[in-house]
Design an enzyme around this catalytic site. Structure first.
Site, PDB file in Angstrom:
ATOM      1  N   SER A  43       0.828  -1.211   0.000  1.00  0.00           N
ATOM      2  CA  SER A  43       0.000   0.000   0.000  1.00  0.00           C
ATOM      3  C   SER A  43       0.865   1.264   0.000  1.00  0.00           C
ATOM      4  O   SER A  43       0.502   2.272  -0.607  1.00  0.00           O
ATOM      5  CB  SER A  43      -0.976   0.005   1.185  1.00  0.00           C
ATOM      6  OG  SER A  43      -0.296   0.229   2.392  1.00  0.00           O
ATOM      7  N   ARG A  94      22.960 -12.402   5.333  1.00  0.00           N
ATOM      8  CA  ARG A  94      22.279 -11.128   5.054  1.00  0.00           C
ATOM      9  C   ARG A  94      23.159 -10.255   4.168  1.00  0.00           C
ATOM     10  O   ARG A  94      22.680  -9.516   3.308  1.00  0.00           O
ATOM     11  CB  ARG A  94      21.994 -10.389   6.362  1.00  0.00           C
ATOM     12  CG  ARG A  94      20.968 -11.059   7.250  1.00  0.00           C
ATOM     13  CD  ARG A  94      20.667 -10.195   8.474  1.00  0.00           C
ATOM     14  NE  ARG A  94      19.940 -10.931   9.495  1.00  0.00           N
ATOM     15  CZ  ARG A  94      18.631 -11.154   9.488  1.00  0.00           C
ATOM     16  NH1 ARG A  94      17.892 -10.684   8.521  1.00  0.00           N
ATOM     17  NH2 ARG A  94      18.056 -11.840  10.455  1.00  0.00           N
ATOM     18  N   ARG A 120      13.109  -7.395   6.281  1.00  0.00           N
ATOM     19  CA  ARG A 120      14.416  -8.012   6.521  1.00  0.00           C
ATOM     20  C   ARG A 120      15.334  -7.004   7.189  1.00  0.00           C
ATOM     21  O   ARG A 120      15.250  -5.802   6.907  1.00  0.00           O
ATOM     22  CB  ARG A 120      15.084  -8.440   5.192  1.00  0.00           C
ATOM     23  CG  ARG A 120      14.305  -9.387   4.339  1.00  0.00           C
ATOM     24  CD  ARG A 120      14.082 -10.733   4.965  1.00  0.00           C
ATOM     25  NE  ARG A 120      15.304 -11.420   5.345  1.00  0.00           N
ATOM     26  CZ  ARG A 120      15.330 -12.485   6.148  1.00  0.00           C
ATOM     27  NH1 ARG A 120      14.213 -12.965   6.655  1.00  0.00           N
ATOM     28  NH2 ARG A 120      16.472 -13.074   6.456  1.00  0.00           N
ATOM     29  N   HIS A 138       7.741   3.312   9.712  1.00  0.00           N
ATOM     30  CA  HIS A 138       7.486   2.404  10.833  1.00  0.00           C
ATOM     31  C   HIS A 138       6.163   2.785  11.509  1.00  0.00           C
ATOM     32  O   HIS A 138       5.898   3.969  11.731  1.00  0.00           O
ATOM     33  CB  HIS A 138       8.645   2.503  11.842  1.00  0.00           C
ATOM     34  CG  HIS A 138       8.511   1.561  12.985  1.00  0.00           C
ATOM     35  ND1 HIS A 138       8.773   0.210  12.866  1.00  0.00           N
ATOM     36  CD2 HIS A 138       8.120   1.760  14.264  1.00  0.00           C
ATOM     37  CE1 HIS A 138       8.549  -0.375  14.033  1.00  0.00           C
ATOM     38  NE2 HIS A 138       8.140   0.540  14.900  1.00  0.00           N
ATOM     39  N   GLU A 171      22.201   1.016  11.491  1.00  0.00           N
ATOM     40  CA  GLU A 171      22.399  -0.401  11.783  1.00  0.00           C
ATOM     41  C   GLU A 171      21.451  -0.891  12.879  1.00  0.00           C
ATOM     42  O   GLU A 171      20.837  -1.955  12.758  1.00  0.00           O
ATOM     43  CB  GLU A 171      23.853  -0.628  12.187  1.00  0.00           C
ATOM     44  CG  GLU A 171      24.232  -2.090  12.100  1.00  0.00           C
ATOM     45  CD  GLU A 171      25.682  -2.315  12.454  1.00  0.00           C
ATOM     46  OE1 GLU A 171      26.491  -1.360  12.392  1.00  0.00           O
ATOM     47  OE2 GLU A 171      26.000  -3.464  12.826  1.00  0.00           O
TER      48      GLU A 171
HETATM   49  C1  GRF Z   1       3.635  -0.687   6.915  1.00  0.00           C
HETATM   50  O1  GRF Z   1       2.612  -0.587   7.853  1.00  0.00           O
HETATM   51  C2  GRF Z   1       4.938  -0.243   7.510  1.00  0.00           C
HETATM   52  O2  GRF Z   1       4.810   0.562   8.622  1.00  0.00           O
HETATM   53  C3  GRF Z   1       5.607  -1.519   7.910  1.00  0.00           C
HETATM   54  O3  GRF Z   1       5.167  -2.468   6.989  1.00  0.00           O
HETATM   55  C4  GRF Z   1       3.874  -2.119   6.502  1.00  0.00           C
HETATM   56  C5  GRF Z   1       3.876  -2.286   5.015  1.00  0.00           C
HETATM   57  O4  GRF Z   1       2.606  -2.146   4.460  1.00  0.00           O
HETATM   58  N1  GRF Z   1       7.037  -1.348   7.945  1.00  0.00           N
HETATM   59  P1  GRF Z   1       2.407  -2.079   2.885  1.00  0.00           P
HETATM   60  O5  GRF Z   1       3.025  -3.331   2.297  1.00  0.00           O
HETATM   61  O6  GRF Z   1       3.055  -0.847   2.379  1.00  0.00           O
HETATM   62  O7  GRF Z   1       0.923  -2.055   2.706  1.00  0.00           O
END
Ligand code: GRF
Length: 222
Positions: A43, A94, A120, A138, A171
């Site tokens: 999204s 990684r 990841r 986030h 990091e």
């Molecule tokens: C988001 O809510 C973001 O905060 C988190 O992963 C989710 C990804 O959602 N890191 P989308 O795939 O962009 O819908």
């Protein structure tokens, strides 16, 4: 008159708080070159594509996903964005995955990397190559609730105001410089799904602004 004031109050109550709030989106000539990392439904990718057609002078040059089921793949296809699937299970470390990510982004001359739901952990190999040029979104008001399951932790702690943060990737997980945040109220009847849905709406409103902030710094240092 009273009605007018009440209307304004109601509007303020409904508006989510975004800071910085008066950000002017700079012009980018040539347009910013973005590379996106995603693992999920996409999204944020979808919103970003839309915003690069209006608010932000940037182009998403390529998408990298780490699983073939990611909804982001279809969104990229529909919008003619090149997509690479790098399955993390095929890598011994990684660092090796990060090397491949770097090579793809270098091929497209990517200036800013956007983690739009990238699940990841990345290593200094990638972070140092794109210093201050990787942005993550986030679903909490950092530094609260770093890492996975931020929204369920928010509810567990009975937090009353939450939101989302666009920040530079360092990091240590979810610890880099905060570029922009948006806040909203947690409702009494919220569950993880309903709260995440509202948080994602404001993620879409701030991610492109975070990219603009990082992008303008980068262009100044050209
Ligand atoms: C988001 O809510 C973001 O905060 C988190 O992963 C989710 C990804 O959602 N890191 P989308 O795939 O962009 O819908």
């Amino acid at each position: 008159m009273l009605n007018d004031i009440n209307t304004i109050f109601r509007m303020c109550e409904n508006n989510n708080l975004i800071s910085p709030h008066n950000l002017e989106i700079p012009t980018f000539v040539p347009r910013l070159r973005l590379g996106v990392l995603a693992s999920g439904k996409g999204s944020n990718l979808k919103a970003l594509i839309r915003l690069t057609k209006s608010e932000l002078e940037a182009d998403i040059k390529c998408l990298i996903v780490n699983n073939a089921q990611a909804g982001a793949i279809d969104i990229a296809k529909k919008n003619n964005i090149d997509c690479s699937i790098l399955n993390h299970n095929n890598y011994k470390s990684r660092e090796e995955l990060d090397e491949d990510i770097i090579n793809i982004f270098l091929k497209y001359n990517i200036e800013i990397i956007v983690m739009a739901g990238w699940m990841r952990i990345v290593t200094p190999v990638l972070i140092n190559k794109f210093k201050n040029r990787i942005i993550n979104i986030h679903p909490s008001l950092l530094p609260s609730f770093k890492g996975a399951n931020a929204v369920s932790k928010t509810l567990e702690h009975k937090v009353k105001i939450t939101g989302c943060t666009a920040h530079i990737v360092e990091e240590e997980i979810d610890s880099g410089e905060i570029l922009i945040q948006a806040a909203l109220r947690v409702n009494e009847n919220d569950n993880e799904q309903s709260l995440l849905k509202r948080i994602q709406l404001i993620e879409h409103q701030i991610l492109y602004k975070g990219i603009a902030i990082a992008g303008s710094r980068l262009r100044i240092n050209y």
